[in-house]
Scaffold this motif. Structure first.
Motif, short mmCIF file in Angstrom:
data_model
loop_
_atom_site.label_atom_id
_atom_site.label_comp_id
_atom_site.label_asym_id
_atom_site.label_seq_id
_atom_site.Cartn_x
_atom_site.Cartn_y
_atom_site.Cartn_z
N GLU A 183 0.78 -1.11 -0.08
CA GLU A 183 -0.07 -0.03 0.17
C GLU A 183 1.03 1.26 -0.01
OE1 GLU A 183 -3.33 0.26 -0.07
OE2 GLU A 183 -3.25 -1.91 -0.35
N ALA A 184 0.95 1.99 -0.97
CA ALA A 184 1.44 3.11 -1.03
C ALA A 184 0.84 4.37 -1.72
CB ALA A 184 2.87 2.89 -1.89
N LYS A 185 1.18 5.48 -1.51
CA LYS A 185 0.72 6.55 -2.25
C LYS A 185 1.19 6.84 -3.72
CE LYS A 185 -0.59 9.61 1.56
NZ LYS A 185 -0.22 10.82 2.49
N GLU A 186 2.44 6.48 -3.94
CA GLU A 186 3.17 6.58 -5.16
C GLU A 186 3.23 5.35 -5.73
OE1 GLU A 186 4.96 7.68 -2.44
OE2 GLU A 186 4.19 9.82 -2.68
N HIS A 187 3.23 5.13 -7.06
CA HIS A 187 3.25 3.75 -7.68
C HIS A 187 4.19 4.17 -9.04
CE1 HIS A 187 -0.07 5.83 -9.73
NE2 HIS A 187 0.36 5.17 -10.91
N LEU A 188 4.68 2.81 -9.46
CA LEU A 188 5.55 2.63 -10.64
C LEU A 188 4.60 3.03 -11.94
CD1 LEU A 188 8.26 2.55 -11.70
CD2 LEU A 188 8.10 0.04 -11.90
N ALA A 189 4.79 3.98 -12.60
CA ALA A 189 3.97 4.54 -13.81
C ALA A 189 4.64 3.96 -14.97
CB ALA A 189 3.54 5.91 -13.66
N GLY A 190 5.72 4.00 -15.15
CA GLY A 190 6.50 3.66 -16.14
C GLY A 190 7.91 3.71 -16.09
N PHE A 191 8.64 3.16 -17.23
CA PHE A 191 10.14 3.22 -17.01
C PHE A 191 10.90 3.27 -18.53
CE2 PHE A 191 8.58 -0.87 -18.33
CZ PHE A 191 9.50 -1.22 -19.20
N TYR A 192 12.00 3.70 -18.15
CA TYR A 192 12.94 3.75 -19.63
C TYR A 192 14.09 2.75 -18.98
CZ TYR A 192 10.86 7.87 -21.44
OH TYR A 192 10.12 8.65 -22.23
N VAL A 193 14.81 1.94 -19.88
CA VAL A 193 16.01 1.64 -19.85
C VAL A 193 16.94 1.93 -20.85
CG1 VAL A 193 17.26 -0.75 -19.89
CG2 VAL A 193 15.12 -0.71 -18.93
N VAL A 194 18.20 2.59 -20.44
CA VAL A 194 19.09 3.25 -21.32
C VAL A 194 20.34 2.87 -21.18
CG1 VAL A 194 17.28 5.38 -21.49
CG2 VAL A 194 19.11 5.29 -19.59
N GLU A 195 21.06 2.93 -22.14
CA GLU A 195 22.55 2.73 -22.14
C GLU A 195 23.20 3.84 -22.18
OE1 GLU A 195 25.44 -0.01 -21.78
OE2 GLU A 195 23.73 -0.77 -22.64
N CYS A 196 24.03 4.08 -20.84
CA CYS A 196 24.60 5.42 -20.69
C CYS A 196 25.95 5.07 -20.33
CB CYS A 196 23.80 6.28 -19.68
SG CYS A 196 22.38 6.88 -19.84
N GLU A 197 26.82 6.17 -20.49
CA GLU A 197 28.16 6.15 -20.20
C GLU A 197 28.23 5.83 -18.56
OE1 GLU A 197 30.70 9.28 -21.93
OE2 GLU A 197 29.68 9.07 -23.78
N ASP A 198 27.66 6.56 -18.04
CA ASP A 198 27.62 6.81 -16.56
C ASP A 198 26.41 7.36 -15.74
OD1 ASP A 198 27.92 9.45 -16.49
OD2 ASP A 198 29.82 9.80 -16.61
N ILE A 199 26.28 7.28 -14.53
CA ILE A 199 25.14 7.43 -13.85
C ILE A 199 24.75 8.94 -14.05
CG2 ILE A 199 25.99 7.94 -11.55
CD1 ILE A 199 23.41 6.32 -10.39
N ASP A 200 25.91 9.56 -14.04
CA ASP A 200 25.32 11.06 -14.33
C ASP A 200 24.81 11.48 -15.66
OD1 ASP A 200 26.61 11.89 -11.89
OD2 ASP A 200 28.62 11.88 -12.82
N ALA B 144 22.82 9.16 -17.13
CA ALA B 144 21.41 8.77 -16.71
C ALA B 144 20.53 9.68 -15.98
CB ALA B 144 21.58 7.45 -16.05
N ILE B 145 21.15 10.15 -15.10
CA ILE B 145 20.48 11.33 -14.18
C ILE B 145 20.03 12.31 -15.00
CG2 ILE B 145 20.90 13.14 -12.26
CD1 ILE B 145 22.76 10.79 -10.92
N GLY B 146 20.89 12.84 -15.99
CA GLY B 146 20.80 14.14 -16.87
C GLY B 146 19.21 13.93 -17.80
N TYR B 147 19.26 12.36 -18.15
CA TYR B 147 17.97 12.18 -18.88
C TYR B 147 16.78 12.17 -17.90
CZ TYR B 147 20.76 11.38 -23.03
OH TYR B 147 21.45 11.64 -24.22
N ALA B 148 17.05 11.71 -16.65
CA ALA B 148 15.88 11.50 -15.77
C ALA B 148 15.36 12.97 -15.31
CB ALA B 148 16.51 10.80 -14.58
N ALA B 149 16.33 13.93 -15.23
CA ALA B 149 15.97 15.08 -14.96
C ALA B 149 15.06 15.86 -16.04
CB ALA B 149 17.18 15.95 -14.69
#
Length: 120
Positions: free
Chosen positions: A73-90, A92-97
């Motif tokens: 039971e949670a207020k938030e839920h997983l609504a969708g996703f992307y799987v991306v191939e990135c050089e590093d987490i930074d 990936a964070i840039g795309y998430a932002a």
């Protein structure tokens, strides 16, 4: 390295959006998806149906149990996703932002483990 960008939503945040804002979300996702595809970075992406349509499966002592709805039971839920191939987490964070959902609730970035083991 692969990263999963998990888009979180809630009924309240979705209900609070105007039709124009919802259209803007859709357009922004289409544009970002196209950009990632053109750059060869998109592995997969999808939206998920409402959590009420889910089934939770567990197996205990060789007995399978299925219940309607999400596990937690949670207020938030997983609504969708992307799987991306990135050089590093930074990167990936840039795309998430850049995902419009980050303005309304949150986008979680998590490395995808290789199937050969638990290493990342």
């Amino acid at each position: 390295m692969k990263y999963m960008l998990m888009i979180y939503s809630s009924p309240e945040s979705w209900a609070g959006l105007s039709a124009e804002q919802r259209d803007g979300l859709s357009r922004a996702h289409n544009e970002l998806t196209q950009e990632l595809r053109e750059q060869g970075l998109l592995v997969s992406a999808a939206g998920l149906a409402d959590p009420i349509t889910s089934r939770t499966v567990s197996v205990r002592d060789d007995a399978t149990t299925t219940t309607d709805g999400p596990y937690a039971e949670a207020k938030e839920h997983l609504a969708g996703f992307y799987v991306v191939e990135c050089e590093d987490i930074d990167q990936a964070i840039g795309y998430a932002a850049r995902m419009p959902d980050a303005e309304y609730l949150a986008v979680e970035v998590r490395p995808v483990m290789e199937t050969s083991g638990l290493e990342m």
